[in-house]
Motif scaffolding. Structure first.
Motif, short mmCIF file in Angstrom:
data_model
loop_
_atom_site.label_atom_id
_atom_site.label_comp_id
_atom_site.label_asym_id
_atom_site.label_seq_id
_atom_site.Cartn_x
_atom_site.Cartn_y
_atom_site.Cartn_z
N THR A 1 -50.80 56.86 4.95
CA THR A 1 -51.06 56.78 6.38
C THR A 1 -50.68 58.07 7.10
O THR A 1 -51.44 58.58 7.92
N VAL A 2 -49.51 58.61 6.77
CA VAL A 2 -49.08 59.87 7.38
C VAL A 2 -50.02 61.00 6.97
O VAL A 2 -50.38 61.86 7.78
N THR A 3 -50.45 61.01 5.72
CA THR A 3 -51.36 62.04 5.24
C THR A 3 -52.71 61.93 5.95
O THR A 3 -53.29 62.95 6.35
N LEU B 1 -46.80 68.51 11.36
CA LEU B 1 -45.69 67.59 11.15
C LEU B 1 -46.07 66.44 10.21
O LEU B 1 -45.30 66.08 9.31
N CYS B 2 -47.25 65.87 10.41
CA CYS B 2 -47.68 64.76 9.55
C CYS B 2 -47.85 65.23 8.11
O CYS B 2 -47.47 64.51 7.18
N VAL C 1 -44.34 65.74 6.58
CA VAL C 1 -43.72 64.45 6.27
C VAL C 1 -44.42 63.79 5.08
O VAL C 1 -43.78 63.23 4.19
N GLY C 2 -45.74 63.89 5.04
CA GLY C 2 -46.49 63.36 3.90
C GLY C 2 -46.10 64.03 2.60
O GLY C 2 -45.96 63.37 1.56
N ALA C 3 -45.89 65.34 2.64
CA ALA C 3 -45.48 66.07 1.43
C ALA C 3 -44.08 65.64 1.00
O ALA C 3 -43.80 65.49 -0.19
N MET C 4 -43.18 65.44 1.97
CA MET C 4 -41.83 64.99 1.63
C MET C 4 -41.85 63.59 1.02
O MET C 4 -41.16 63.33 0.03
N LEU C 5 -42.65 62.70 1.60
CA LEU C 5 -42.75 61.35 1.05
C LEU C 5 -43.40 61.35 -0.34
O LEU C 5 -42.99 60.57 -1.22
N THR D 1 -53.28 61.23 -2.60
CA THR D 1 -52.45 61.72 -1.51
C THR D 1 -52.24 63.22 -1.61
O THR D 1 -52.30 63.94 -0.62
N PHE D 2 -52.03 63.71 -2.83
CA PHE D 2 -51.85 65.15 -3.04
C PHE D 2 -53.09 65.93 -2.61
O PHE D 2 -53.01 66.93 -1.90
N PHE D 3 -54.27 65.46 -3.01
CA PHE D 3 -55.50 66.15 -2.62
C PHE D 3 -55.76 66.03 -1.12
O PHE D 3 -56.31 66.94 -0.49
#
Length: 119
Positions: free
Chosen positions: A15-17, A67-68, A71-75, A101-103
């Protein structure tokens, strides 16, 4: 905090990604995407409406997108660490979800960079 067993894993990260990807798309819609689509031979006239709506909010969209995506990368990093410790019968985020998610993060970062650079 223990997740309920019926809750799918990786939804927060996805969702953040997606939010970061949408903000990056809005930033890149005015200038970068039309150039990119025209160079590939795809019409970009439909981006005019998106660009008109997103242009006044370019700076907030840049900040929100960055920011999103951070945060997505951290999650995602957290999910990768948990998946490395997770056993064969463990409840981990599926591999396909982590790859998607990575892509998504890569695409969002590329759109954000293009939207920032080509204005």
């Amino acid at each position: 905090m223990i997740d309920p067993p019926n809750q799918p894993k990786g939804i927060a990260t996805a969702t953040v990604t997606l939010a970061g990807l949408a903000a990056a798309f809005g930033v890149a819609a005015c200038c970068a995407l039309p150039f990119l689509f025209a160079s590939v031979g795809i019409g970009a006239a439909w981006l005019g409406g998106v660009a008109i709506v997103a242009a006044p909010y370019r700076t907030p969209l840049l900040v929100i997108g960055a920011l999103c995506l951070i945060v997505g990368a951290m999650l995602l990093t957290r999910q990768q660490l948990i998946a490395a410790r997770c056993g064969p019968g463990g409840l981990c985020t599926p591999r396909w979800m982590r790859i998607l998610t990575f892509f998504g993060l890569l695409l969002g970062a590329a759109l954000l960079w293009a939207g920032y650079t080509y204005v």
